[in-house]
Enzyme design. Structure first.
Site, mmCIF file in Angstrom:
data_model
loop_
_atom_site.group_PDB
_atom_site.id
_atom_site.type_symbol
_atom_site.label_atom_id
_atom_site.label_comp_id
_atom_site.label_asym_id
_atom_site.label_seq_id
_atom_site.Cartn_x
_atom_site.Cartn_y
_atom_site.Cartn_z
ATOM 1 C CG ASP A 22 -1.895 1.345 1.971
ATOM 2 O OD1 ASP A 22 -1.699 1.791 0.623
ATOM 3 O OD2 ASP A 22 -2.417 1.750 2.761
ATOM 4 C CG ASN A 24 -3.146 5.033 -0.957
ATOM 5 O OD1 ASN A 24 -3.234 4.555 -1.068
ATOM 6 N ND2 ASN A 24 -3.937 5.711 -2.018
ATOM 7 C CG ASP A 26 -5.732 3.345 0.061
ATOM 8 O OD1 ASP A 26 -5.526 2.278 0.643
ATOM 9 O OD2 ASP A 26 -6.393 3.762 -0.941
ATOM 10 C CG ASP A 30 -1.756 1.526 -4.115
ATOM 11 O OD1 ASP A 30 0.106 1.422 -4.212
ATOM 12 O OD2 ASP A 30 -1.562 2.596 -2.834
ATOM 13 C CG ASP A 201 -11.426 -14.254 -14.806
ATOM 14 O OD1 ASP A 201 -10.718 -15.614 -13.738
ATOM 15 O OD2 ASP A 201 -13.262 -14.842 -14.686
ATOM 16 C CD GLU A 269 9.685 -12.983 -27.790
ATOM 17 O OE1 GLU A 269 9.841 -14.440 -28.461
ATOM 18 O OE2 GLU A 269 9.980 -13.287 -27.109
HETATM 19 C C1 NOJ Z 1 -11.794 -16.996 -11.419
HETATM 20 C C2 NOJ Z 1 -11.043 -16.293 -10.869
HETATM 21 O O1 NOJ Z 1 -9.631 -16.119 -10.982
HETATM 22 C C3 NOJ Z 1 -11.467 -15.861 -9.298
HETATM 23 O O2 NOJ Z 1 -10.719 -15.388 -8.361
HETATM 24 C C4 NOJ Z 1 -13.173 -15.264 -9.890
HETATM 25 O O3 NOJ Z 1 -13.815 -15.091 -9.149
HETATM 26 C C5 NOJ Z 1 -13.748 -15.745 -10.992
HETATM 27 N N1 NOJ Z 1 -12.869 -16.426 -11.871
HETATM 28 C C6 NOJ Z 1 -14.709 -15.147 -11.867
HETATM 29 O O4 NOJ Z 1 -14.081 -13.965 -12.224
#
Ligand code: NOJ
Length: 535
Positions: A22, A24, A26, A30, A201, A269
């Site tokens: 952190d 700053n 809070d 960050d 994700d 790449e």
């Molecule tokens: C996988 C992510 O690693 C996790 O943290 C998240 O809750 C779910 N996907 C939904 O985005």
């Protein structure tokens, strides 16, 4: 030895920005905090950082609920801070991987807000999965959210929208060309800002099929998808073959297009790694076919027992399956979604397993704090923030334990992480585990990681495949030793609770714990320890 391209056998350090440092005062980490600690990151010997999401977000799911994928949330700083982080990382020869979240947006994204204000059937609603209720008023199907509870939420005019995760995370409709175009814009935005790759994700979730069909066993399926629910493995595997919203063929078309986009940045790449929890394991290899993504996470070590047969299987399967598509595996012992490895299998075991894995071919992911041997944070229910905890009425504690901020220095919590109260409490019991303390102790987990990563670079990156030397599964008797050779290194792991002899030749160059003795021409590996020998 260098391997080319850069990501092929890279060690990638996962930073959860909110918990790193952190800058700053809070109480939350960050982006400038990350930038200020890049020398530490570099000193670990890693090649790249993966930053968990830092985009504009109401933060209902740790930033995986993105309200604007092309901006930085004020809690983390601003776009200039992101640019500076990337510049400073590159100055230190560290690549940067951004985490993109294409399966869903936050309900605060302008598209979803517009959808709420628009009529059923409108182009605004077509960007998500809006459907009418069944005649009896129930949701369009019986799917259960991965965070618990129904995966549908009703809006004012009676329609329901689909969310595989929290109700604040409406799933995007990838059949809609606007969604595709918007994500390509996002990818280009971050590549143009300087990132070197993406962690994707829920990469397996973008295309849904049979959205209007009930699943025959939604609760069973939900349990099968949750690794924290005990279940017979045959039953789990059978259910995992029936997921209607994961691993559909259509996702591969998306990644083929993305690959072309990445490759169009000649000389850069740009790489991408898929978060794809798929079953059977062979399906994961589809994500890394030559014209798709570069890596796919192998999650097996996040749950594998510290057992030689289990680990032999995981390693063997991962290497051989990836070989069928000419790819190398990835390895991860911890991440922000799973219990920390030191808590899950024990401190000494975690060190031994890390040293075992660092020798293997492929790319290794290290979750920040893993190098310190951090355990999961002990939290009160009142501290918890994970939506899983709330959506299951506390029945499932959730993932906050792995997300407790890093202890940097000093004798008192929050150990230099922040000058304010940290967003999750850091136990005073972590006093000996601070970066400052571990740097001062040559026997610490931190030194083990640094030394191992240096040796890995020197002797193992680009050194080809492994040859098993000891494992009860390929003809040898020992059920406590796992050993392989690779290049000029022999890696021996003793998984048992007593010292074990082995025939490994060569000079000891590193051991994860204890002392390696010599006896009658044999090497004696300490209990729960791994050693590397150089021939
Ligand atoms: C996988 C992510 O690693 C996790 O943290 C998240 O809750 C779910 N996907 C939904 O985005």
């Amino acid at each position: 030895m260098n391997s080319s391209p850069w990501w092929k056998e890279a060690t990638i350090y996962q930073i959860y920005p909110r918990s790193f440092f952190d800058s700053n005062g809070d109480g939350e980490g960050d982006l400038p905090g990350v930038t200020s600690k890049l020398d530490y990151v570099k000193s670990l010997g890693v090649d790249a950082i993966w930053l968990s999401p830092f985009y504009t977000s109401p933060n209902k799911d740790g930033g995986y609920d993105v309200a604007n994928p092309r901006d930085v949330d004020p809690r983390f700083g601003n776009l200039e801070d992101a640019r500076e982080l990337i510049t400073q990382a590159h100055k230190r020869d560290l690549r940067v991987i951004a985490d993109i979240v294409p399966n869903h947006f936050s309900d605060q994204h302008e598209w979803f807000q517009a959808a709420l204000k628009s009529k059923r059937g409108s182009k605004e609603r077509e960007r998500f999965h809006f459907y009418d209720a069944n005649e009896d008023g129930t949701p369009p199907n019986n799917w259960i959210s991965l965070f618990g509870g129904p995966s549908w939420t009703q809006v004012e005019d009676g329609q329901f929208y689909l969310h595989l995760f929290d109700s604040s995370q409406p799933d995007l409709n990838w059949e809609n060309p606007e969604v595709n175009a918007d994500f390509e814009k996002t990818l280009r935005f971050w590549i143009d800002l300087g990132v070197d790759g993406f962690r994707i994700d829920v990469a397996h979730g973008l295309i849904k099929e049979d959205v209007l069909t009930n699943h025959p066993d939604p609760q069973g399926l939900s349990n099968a998808l949750r690794l924290d629910v005990a279940m017979d493995s045959e039953e789990r595997n059978a259910l995992l073959l029936t997921v209607p919203y994961f691993d559909r063929q259509g996702v591969h078309e998306i990644y083929r297009k993305w690959r072309k986009l990445f490759d169009s940045y000649t000389g850069r790449e740009i790489m991408a790694v898929a978060e794809a929890w798929v079953h059977p394991p062979v399906n994961a290899t589809r994500y890394v076919r030559a014209d798709e993504l570069h890596q796919v996470f192998n999650f097996d070590l996040l749950t594998a027992e510290f057992d030689s047969d289990v680990l032999f299987d995981v390693v063997e399967r991962s290497i051989s399956l990836n070989a069928t598509v000419n790819a190398l595996p990835t390895w991860a012992l911890s991440n922000h979604d799973s219990p920390r490895v030191a808590s899950r299998i024990g401190d000494e075991q975690a060190r031994a397993l890390a040293l075992f894995v660092f020798g293997l071919p492929g790319s290794t992911y290290v979750f920040a704090g893993q190098e310190l041997g951090l355990p999961d944070g002990q939290l009160q229910d009142s501290d918890r923030q994970d939506p899983t905890f709330f959506r299951t009425n506390g029945a499932i504690k959730g993932r906050d334990g792995a997300r407790v901020p890093l202890p940097w220095s000093g004798d008192t919590t929050p150990f230099g992480f922040s000058t304010a109260k940290p967003w999750l409490p850091i136990s005073q019991g972590w006093k000996d585990l601070t970066i400052e303390n571990e740097l001062a102790d040559p026997k610490s987990s931190l030194h083990l990681y640094k030394n191992a990563l240096e040796l890995r670079k020197e002797f193992l990156v680009g050194a080809g495949g492994i040859t098993w030397l000891e494992s009860s599964q390929h003809g040898h008797k020992s059920d406590s030793l796992l050993s392989y050779s690779r290049g000029s290194i022999t890696v021996v792991m003793n998984l048992s609770d007593s010292a074990a002899e082995c025939d490994a030749a060569g000079k000891l160059i590193i051991v994860s714990g204890g002392t390696v003795d010599a006896r009658d021409g044999k090497k004696v590996i300490p209990a729960r320890s791994t050693a590397w020998f150089l021939t």
